[in-house]
Design a protein around this motif. Sequence first.
Motif, short mmCIF file in Angstrom:
data_model
loop_
_atom_site.label_atom_id
_atom_site.label_comp_id
_atom_site.label_asym_id
_atom_site.label_seq_id
_atom_site.Cartn_x
_atom_site.Cartn_y
_atom_site.Cartn_z
N TYR A 159 5.19 11.22 -7.48
CA TYR A 159 3.75 11.23 -7.67
C TYR A 159 3.77 11.64 -8.81
O TYR A 159 2.93 11.54 -9.28
N ALA A 160 4.65 12.26 -9.49
CA ALA A 160 4.46 13.20 -11.05
C ALA A 160 4.71 11.35 -11.91
O ALA A 160 3.76 11.76 -12.63
N THR A 161 5.40 11.26 -11.56
CA THR A 161 5.50 9.72 -12.07
C THR A 161 3.77 9.15 -12.70
O THR A 161 3.59 8.25 -13.45
N ALA A 162 3.62 8.85 -10.88
CA ALA A 162 2.30 7.90 -11.24
C ALA A 162 1.57 8.75 -11.59
O ALA A 162 0.50 8.10 -12.52
N MET A 163 1.19 10.30 -11.77
CA MET A 163 0.17 10.85 -12.16
C MET A 163 0.24 10.56 -13.76
O MET A 163 -0.52 10.20 -14.20
N ALA A 164 1.70 10.94 -14.40
CA ALA A 164 1.49 10.66 -15.53
C ALA A 164 1.18 9.39 -15.94
O ALA A 164 0.91 8.83 -17.26
N PHE A 217 0.91 -0.98 -0.05
CA PHE A 217 -0.28 0.38 -0.10
C PHE A 217 0.89 1.17 0.19
O PHE A 217 1.90 1.44 0.73
N GLU A 218 0.51 1.93 -0.82
CA GLU A 218 1.53 4.03 -1.10
C GLU A 218 0.55 4.86 -0.99
O GLU A 218 -0.90 4.71 -1.31
N LEU A 219 0.76 5.52 0.06
CA LEU A 219 -0.15 7.12 -0.22
C LEU A 219 1.53 8.20 -0.67
O LEU A 219 1.96 8.02 0.25
N VAL A 220 0.20 8.45 -1.43
CA VAL A 220 1.67 9.11 -1.90
C VAL A 220 0.76 11.19 -2.41
O VAL A 220 0.23 11.13 -3.11
N SER A 221 1.81 11.85 -1.81
CA SER A 221 1.60 12.79 -2.25
C SER A 221 2.41 14.34 -2.82
O SER A 221 3.33 13.30 -2.70
N PRO A 222 1.72 15.01 -3.13
CA PRO A 222 2.74 15.75 -4.09
C PRO A 222 3.66 15.78 -3.80
O PRO A 222 5.32 16.53 -4.09
N GLU A 223 4.12 15.97 -2.22
CA GLU A 223 5.35 16.18 -1.37
C GLU A 223 5.94 15.22 -1.67
O GLU A 223 7.54 15.43 -1.56
#
Lengths: 138, 299
Positions: free
Chosen positions: B45-50, A9-15
């Motif tokens: 995040y950017a990679t996942a979003m892309a 499970f991964e939770l990723v924020s922009p930061e």
Amino acid sequence: MEPNQTFNFELVSPEKILASEPAWQVTIPGEEGYFGVRAGHMSLMAAIKPGVVEVIAKEGDAPKKIFIAGGFADVTAANCTILAEQAVNVADLNAATIEQDIANLNDEIKVASDTTQKSILQKKLAMAAAKLDAAKAA
Amino acid sequence: MPSLKDYRNRIVSVKSTRKITSAMKMVAASKLKRSQERAEAAQPYATAMAGMMERVAGNVVITNASPKLLAGTGKDDVHVIVVITSDRGLAGGFNGNLVRTARHEIRTLTAAGKTVKLVTVGRKARDLLKRDHADKIIKSFTNLGGGKFLSFSDVDEVTQYVLSLFEEGAFDVAHIIYNKFVSVLTQKPTMQQIIPFKIEKSAAPLKNEKTQELTSPYTFEPEEEKILSLLLPKNLGVQMFRAMLDSAAGEHAARMTAMDNATRNAGDMIKQLSIKYNRARQAYITKELIEIISGAEAV
């Protein structure tokens, strides 16, 4: 499939990456209703509405509750990645401060003159309201 | 001819300047390191979003009914340019080069008969563009992040503003101009189209593990079009955030280089001034000796 199998499970924020851990079950507030994810879930991409994600590390454990302000989930058999712009542990939410925020936002909306500003504030208000619900439910 | 005292004063003042520039260099170096770390932390995040964008877009045929953020408004008349600079100066050509690029683009677009509107981020962009393009600036953001490190919500303010402008139909095409962080020594002013969004075919091939995943059919909830219309604004935010993190890292790198040069120049200047000072002192002593000797001879 073993009953106790976990997935990543991964939770990723922009930061930064907020969490990356094995989980047994994750409950996600999808745009079209809550859904649970366990290992071996079919590949799914879903939009998430503001709400509480519950992560259970292994069967029988108490869920870890995280409030997220909307985002996306990318689920495959062995992975569950949640992209969220904002994430807070529900335990850290304080209903009183959020109520104060809501009151402030309401005041700002009243005085905001241009429509652009107003729509931005309204979005913030909706977010704060969802946060408040989560805090009260906890 | 400057007196000995003048030289002494100048040496003292250059020395204190050198102290300042070398301190600024140190500060910039440590800030650069942290900005780079932040830019790295923003990568997943950017990679996942892309990756998501690509998968969704692969399942959607772009038609006129597609979200406007992707398909465009069908016109190309009004352009918005988001110019991203720093708030502070003393960073060498960092802001100057960027604004020069922006001016060039504004001229090109105006010459092609387009209407140009500017959104400036950073005090320098506003101040430098105000001189000849004051009528085009529709909004200025300054001091984002309050002098600390940029957070996503700071950048989101700009993103939301641009998005709501677009929803109102205030423009057709949007670009950002920012300093791309190439290396510590080079920051390249770069113009990138953000609305309508151009889906890049992934430059780096997806991981093997991922390609296998791709073969299994994806379920979308809600359906692809809906997800796409939700993803696009978020993706815009990510693009903006990345650009601004790049710009922040570039600013510190540029300042570090500029201050390093300034410190070295100050050192050179001190050396030259010391030589001049010594010459002047010797000349003064010689002059006094001559006066004494010729005085004694006259007796």
